[in-house]
Design a protein around this motif. Structure first.
Motif, mmCIF file in Angstrom:
data_model
loop_
_atom_site.group_PDB
_atom_site.id
_atom_site.type_symbol
_atom_site.label_atom_id
_atom_site.label_comp_id
_atom_site.label_asym_id
_atom_site.label_seq_id
_atom_site.Cartn_x
_atom_site.Cartn_y
_atom_site.Cartn_z
ATOM 1 N N GLY A 188 2.147 -4.544 -8.861
ATOM 2 C CA GLY A 188 0.042 -4.869 -8.853
ATOM 3 C C GLY A 188 -0.110 -4.277 -8.458
ATOM 4 O O GLY A 188 0.150 -3.104 -8.050
ATOM 5 N N GLU A 189 -1.013 -4.064 -7.704
ATOM 6 C CA GLU A 189 -2.239 -3.497 -7.621
ATOM 7 C C GLU A 189 -1.661 -2.982 -6.162
ATOM 8 O O GLU A 189 -1.720 -1.554 -5.910
ATOM 9 C CB GLU A 189 -3.448 -4.294 -6.183
ATOM 10 N N ARG A 190 -1.253 -3.424 -4.802
ATOM 11 C CA ARG A 190 -0.733 -2.926 -3.855
ATOM 12 C C ARG A 190 0.624 -3.187 -3.160
ATOM 13 O O ARG A 190 0.710 -2.733 -2.279
ATOM 14 C CB ARG A 190 -1.723 -4.189 -2.701
ATOM 15 N N LYS A 229 1.387 -2.371 -14.766
ATOM 16 C CA LYS A 229 0.988 -2.367 -13.499
ATOM 17 C C LYS A 229 -0.262 -3.764 -14.088
ATOM 18 O O LYS A 229 -0.727 -3.706 -14.890
ATOM 19 C CB LYS A 229 0.232 -1.184 -12.697
ATOM 20 N N GLN A 230 -0.284 -4.534 -13.223
ATOM 21 C CA GLN A 230 -0.815 -5.892 -12.902
ATOM 22 C C GLN A 230 -2.355 -5.190 -12.298
ATOM 23 O O GLN A 230 -1.720 -4.865 -11.355
ATOM 24 C CB GLN A 230 -0.153 -6.599 -12.766
ATOM 25 N N ASN A 231 -3.256 -5.813 -12.263
ATOM 26 C CA ASN A 231 -4.526 -5.574 -11.334
ATOM 27 C C ASN A 231 -3.896 -6.442 -10.638
ATOM 28 O O ASN A 231 -5.598 -6.940 -10.056
ATOM 29 C CB ASN A 231 -5.255 -5.621 -12.781
ATOM 30 N N PHE A 232 -3.532 -7.584 -10.754
ATOM 31 C CA PHE A 232 -3.236 -8.078 -9.314
ATOM 32 C C PHE A 232 -2.555 -8.383 -7.934
ATOM 33 O O PHE A 232 -1.328 -7.718 -8.544
ATOM 34 C CB PHE A 232 -3.958 -9.809 -9.425
ATOM 35 N N ASP A 233 -2.937 -9.350 -7.339
ATOM 36 C CA ASP A 233 -1.161 -8.742 -6.293
ATOM 37 C C ASP A 233 -1.599 -10.665 -5.572
ATOM 38 O O ASP A 233 -2.142 -11.369 -6.369
ATOM 39 C CB ASP A 233 -1.213 -8.525 -5.026
ATOM 40 N N ASP A 292 0.792 -1.364 -0.173
ATOM 41 C CA ASP A 292 -0.152 -0.109 -0.050
ATOM 42 C C ASP A 292 0.837 1.398 -0.275
ATOM 43 O O ASP A 292 -0.149 2.159 0.252
ATOM 44 C CB ASP A 292 -1.537 0.393 0.720
ATOM 45 N N ALA A 352 -3.009 -9.403 -1.589
ATOM 46 C CA ALA A 352 -4.403 -9.450 -1.503
ATOM 47 C C ALA A 352 -5.073 -9.756 -0.399
ATOM 48 O O ALA A 352 -6.205 -8.714 -0.209
ATOM 49 C CB ALA A 352 -4.537 -10.407 -2.499
#
Length: 106
Positions: A29-31, A90-94, A11, A99
């Motif tokens: 990743g996302e976070r 950027k990837q839309n997952f972690d 984050d 996650a």
């Protein structure tokens, strides 16, 4: 051997490490950011610029964050080795461990 990004990055996504990486092996990743273990050349340029001290040489990861070695490796199970983070963005997952975490930053 490789460098590993651990929990303090979740984050935060400062990205100073991405700017310093000469081989473009830090993926978003996302976070969290992830270092590709097969693309990293162990130069260490990313480690000193991380404002939250989330990057460690594989052998130096603090005990409480040892699982982040696998988190970084497993993040690439589906991606494979794209040959550079800038190619795919950027990837839309972690990783599932990341996650599942509650929010880390304010």
């Amino acid at each position: 051997m490789t460098y590993v990004i651990a929990l303090p990055c979740v984050d935060v996504l400062d990205k100073a490490c991405i700017e310093e990486c000469p081989v473009d092996c830090i993926y978003e990743g996302e976070r969290m950011l992830y270092i590709h273990p097969d693309e990293c050349v162990d130069c260490g340029a990313c480690e000193p610029v991380c404002p939250v001290e989330a990057i460690y040489y594989e052998d130096d990861v603090p005990e409480q964050w040892k699982q982040y070695y696998d988190v970084n490796v497993d993040f690439f199970n589906e991606l494979g080795s794209p040959g550079g983070a800038s190619k795919i963005g950027k990837q839309n997952f972690d990783h599932p461990v990341v996650a599942a975490l509650p929010p880390q930053a304010e």
